[in-house]
Design an enzyme around this catalytic site. Structure first.
Site, PDB file in Angstrom:
ATOM      1  N   ILE A 473       0.832  -1.206   0.000  1.00 59.81           N
ATOM      2  CA  ILE A 473       0.000   0.000   0.000  1.00 59.81           C
ATOM      3  C   ILE A 473       0.869   1.260   0.000  1.00 59.81           C
ATOM      4  O   ILE A 473       0.451   2.321   0.469  1.00 59.81           O
ATOM      5  CB  ILE A 473      -0.982  -0.005   1.186  1.00 59.81           C
ATOM      6  CG1 ILE A 473      -0.254  -0.111   2.525  1.00 59.81           C
ATOM      7  CG2 ILE A 473      -1.962  -1.148   1.046  1.00 59.81           C
ATOM      8  CD1 ILE A 473      -1.171  -0.018   3.737  1.00 59.81           C
ATOM      9  N   ALA A 517       4.537  -6.240   7.405  1.00 58.38           N
ATOM     10  CA  ALA A 517       5.924  -6.540   7.056  1.00 58.38           C
ATOM     11  C   ALA A 517       6.475  -7.719   7.840  1.00 58.38           C
ATOM     12  O   ALA A 517       7.044  -8.661   7.267  1.00 58.38           O
ATOM     13  CB  ALA A 517       6.789  -5.305   7.272  1.00 58.38           C
ATOM     14  N   PRO A 624      16.046   0.259   6.063  1.00 63.17           N
ATOM     15  CA  PRO A 624      15.983   1.585   6.684  1.00 63.17           C
ATOM     16  C   PRO A 624      15.382   2.654   5.784  1.00 63.17           C
ATOM     17  O   PRO A 624      14.814   3.625   6.290  1.00 63.17           O
ATOM     18  CB  PRO A 624      17.444   1.894   7.033  1.00 63.17           C
ATOM     19  CG  PRO A 624      18.256   0.965   6.201  1.00 63.17           C
ATOM     20  CD  PRO A 624      17.427  -0.250   5.983  1.00 63.17           C
ATOM     21  N   GLU A 697       2.765   2.146  12.079  1.00 67.74           N
ATOM     22  CA  GLU A 697       1.850   2.963  12.864  1.00 67.74           C
ATOM     23  C   GLU A 697       2.497   3.595  14.097  1.00 67.74           C
ATOM     24  O   GLU A 697       2.026   4.623  14.579  1.00 67.74           O
ATOM     25  CB  GLU A 697       0.630   2.120  13.265  1.00 67.74           C
ATOM     26  CG  GLU A 697      -0.110   1.623  12.031  1.00 67.74           C
ATOM     27  CD  GLU A 697      -1.402   0.867  12.328  1.00 67.74           C
ATOM     28  OE1 GLU A 697      -1.602   0.455  13.491  1.00 67.74           O
ATOM     29  OE2 GLU A 697      -2.204   0.698  11.403  1.00 67.74           O
TER      30      GLU A 697
END
Length: 737
Positions: A473, A517, A624, A697
């Site tokens: 997304i 992930a 990263p 989040e």
């Protein structure tokens, strides 16, 4: 593969590919306009018809009659379907809303009709010819007014917690505390405002349906749509290889998927449609507003003795509450607690998942309360949080955190941001006409473990192909899955092809709740182990000692090219990750500290964010570059939550007035300063074989409160009702020097 014991050393620990700043492998397709999104599947369909949805113009009541005669006579129109033509379709997963069918109206812009025509313009024009008659009732859309009718409610995602969560004797401890705080805070309704709207292209072939849609979790959409249509899920294929943002809006099936499928079945044509922006705000899902009361009791040296947190929320009848108290359960230690939620019925769009549900609005309030308590105590806000850190679950002290480095986040953040230069007296720092303030907040978000599957194939040419219904997304899924496969199989990432978002592939966790992930890469890890065993067996090597590196398989004194294993045909590894009971022994969570500097014009009240810093503890960072992208995107969303974002309700008619990107303000480039992000290096072997945690989040959690606290430090004005707009400052601004 069942993950039931903490991970030991494994091939991922080499970090030759995983953990490296690999650029997005799908980036070129996105910037060149060749990535296929749901409404633009020119590669898959030809000569589509176009749909346009008509939304209800009342928020509560029933449809008496819908007149489509004029629409059917309009040029190019192929069909006009109305909600009265069908019984109510079964609600989908995690939702209580009937998207179409039947006469009942539960919120404004609920879909009541669909026009299908040869062109987009013809469908839109004909839709405006449809008229409807209603039996309407007065909408319930004022949360404060409906508060007296609210009922105690449970946390949908925390079913093990009691409805009223009490530990110790809160009332006695609060009454006895030498320093107390008792304040009310509000957060408004938010809409997701993603770039790509909800969109679906649908085509039937006999009794089999294919939809190309924008779905964060493919399997949830497939199962929900199949159940609504009454077809076997094996007869439904869902494809969602590219998604233009979701933030939780696309976790659940919406009206576009259902109505495109109905329109295609009736017209026997491929039909594509998208939800207009007003229908997304009023007819999609939202982050529901809250009214929160927070009570804190502390000793004079800053030890919390009592935490009380109550949140009032409003939603459709039968729907769930925004669990704003969720982070309070685990954020800080205190022996006496009283946490609860009540839910009122509102006739607004369904309140449901939006980035960091529960934690985001809960911390918007709680982390202001901690700032206020720090001022009452005369203790630095960073130090207050450090003194109240806990390494165990306050409700079950035997349950420790698998890894909790919140104190390090706070200390590293304070040092890097230059927190010592902050003046604790509000209004003391100036830069010309600007009042300067610094604020901070802590962040918390649970690490969620979800089963996830994948398939990896060693092709005859030695390349690897990964297949899973996992989605990207905008988060970097394509890239981190390529890195995982490359690390496990000992090849460069450019030797891996990743295929995503197809329900014919193994079922994955999907994207949402920052669980994508970690779980998706762990599922691929499991599939790679299966492939490694198959490769070793075909090459006659010991799978227990075989190493995969440099494009070869090495065991003892033998070194064989990996590609050689496919000489006899492609080899496949297909597996999934499932989880044991480690979550019962350990709390798994991510943590962060957020720091912000803001300038407030002493004459106009204009606010400008000057600097931002996030320090994040989220296990192993898989890439990263993509991780930083997630963090700064979340920080940007936090700026919106703090200073501008709010759905404005017209309480007469029960709809959100600012229901498009012109009226619903979100941050733009000029609003966002330099954003600094630091990731702590603490792989968590309890989380998964990847030793990673969610990262999408935690970067949002605490941001709005850090900005709110900075505004207070700049002006001395404490705003407890988000967003902090200049009208809430102007009549209270300190006198200009």
């Amino acid at each position: 593969m069942k993950f039931a014991t903490p991970a030991g050393e494994n091939p991922i620990d080499r970090l030759t590919v995983v953990g490296q700043p690999l650029r997005r492998i799908d980036g070129a397709r996105k910037v060149s306009g060749t990535a296929p999104y749901a409404y633009e599947r020119h590669d898959a369909v030809t000569d589509p018809a176009y749909g346009w949805i008509v939304g209800a113009t009342i928020a509560r009541g029933r449809v008496k009659r819908i007149d489509v005669a004029a629409a059917l006579r309009a040029p190019g129109v192929l069909a006009a379907l109305t909600t009265l033509d069908f019984g109510a379709f079964k609600p989908g997963f995690r939702t209580t809303l009937h998207l179409f069918g039947g006469a009942e109206i539960r919120h404004y812009h609920q879909a009541i009709a669909l026009v299908v025509a040869e062109t987009f313009e013809q469908a839109r024009a004909a839709a405006h010819l449809i008229s409807a008659e209603y039996e309407s009732a007065s909408p319930r859309c004022d949360l404060a007014r409906e508060a007296s009718n609210a009922e105690p409610t449970a946390d949908r995602d925390g079913p093990d917690y009691p409805v009223v969560d009490r530990i110790g004797d809160f009332e006695a401890a609060f009454a006895a505390a030498p320093v107390t705080l008792d304040e009310r805070y509000t957060t408004p309704d938010h809409t997701h405002a993603m770039m790509e709207p909800h969109a679906t292209t649908a085509a039937w072939q006999g009794d089999k349906l294919t939809i190309w849609t924008s779905a964060q979790v493919v399997s949830w959409h497939r199962d929900s749509l199949a159940a609504a249509l009454g077809i076997a899920k094996e007869n439904l294929r869902v494809e969602a290889p590219f998604i233009g943002g979701g933030f939780g809006a696309k976790l659940l099936m919406r009206a576009d998927a259902l109505l495109a499928s109905l329109g295609a079945r009736v017209t026997r044509r491929t039909v594509k449609l998208t939800l207009q922006r007003p229908l997304i705000a009023n007819g999609g899902t939202r982050r529901a507003g809250t009214i929160q009361r927070i009570r804190l009791g502390a000793t004079r040296d800053g030890r919390l003795t009592a935490i009380g947190h109550h949140s009032l929320n409003g939603n459709l009848e039968g729907a769930f509450a925004e669990a704003a108290i969720a982070p309070t359960r685990l954020m800080y230690g205190a022996p006496n607690r009283d946490l609860s939620m009540t839910l009122a019925t509102l006739d607004l769009a369904e309140g449901n998942d939006m980035r960091a549900p529960g934690e985001a609005p809960g911390l918007m309030a709680f982390e202001i309360a901690m700032d206020e308590l720090a001022e009452k105590l005369g203790i630095d806000p960073v130090e207050l949080r450090i003194r109240n850190d806990t390494q165990v679950d306050p409700r079950s002290p035997q349950r420790r955190f698998s890894g909790r480095h919140l104190v390090e986040c706070l200390q590293v953040g304070a040092e890097r941001f230059g927190w010592s230069r902050r003046h604790p007296v509000p209004g003391s720092m100036r830069d010309g006409r600007w009042l300067i303030g610094m604020g901070m907040a802590a962040g918390f978000r649970l690490n969620l473990l979800v089963p996830s599957g994948a398939r990896i194939r060693l092709e005859r040419d030695g390349r690897l192909t990964v297949e899973t219904d996992m989605t990207d997304i905008g988060t970097g899924t394509y890239t981190i899955l390529a890195q995982t496969a490359a690390e496990m199989m000992g090849v460069p990432a450019d030797r891996v092809t990743v295929r995503l978002g197809d329900s014919s592939f193994p079922q994955s966790a999907g994207s949402g709740g920052q669980f994508g992930a970690n779980n998706a890469t762990s599922g691929l890890y499991a599939a790679c182990l299966t492939l490694r065993d198959a490769v070793s067996a075909r090459l006659g090597l010991d799978p227990g000692t075989a190493e995969f590196a440099g494009g070869d398989v090495i065991s003892g004194d033998r070194r064989v090219p990996l590609a050689q294993a496919a000489d006899g045909g492609a080899l496949v590894g297909d597996d999934q990750i499932t989880y044991g009971d480690l979550d019962k022994e350990f709390v798994q969570a991510t943590f962060g500290s957020q720091f912000a500097e803001i300038a407030v014009d002493q004459f106009t009240g204009e606010m400008r964010v000057r600097r931002m810093l996030a320090v994040i503890d989220a296990g192993r960072v898989l890439n990263p570059l993509t991780a930083r992208s997630q963090a700064i995107g979340a920080m940007t969303m936090g700026v919106g939550s703090a200073l501008m974002e709010a759905l404005a309700v017209d309480k007469r008619y029960g709809f959100f007035v600012n229901h498009d990107l012109g009226g619903y303000e979100v941050p733009v480039h000029a609003d966002i300063p330099h954003q600094d992000v630091v990731f702590l290096d603490h792989p968590d072997p309890v989380s998964s074989p990847m030793k990673a945690k969610g990262i999408g989040e935690i970067g949002l959690c605490g941001v709005a409160a850090a900005i709110a606290n900075a505004v207070y430090n700049a002006t001395g004005i404490r705003v407890r009702d988000y967003p902090i707009t200049l009208d809430k400052l102007l009549d209270k601004m300190p006198r200009a020097a």
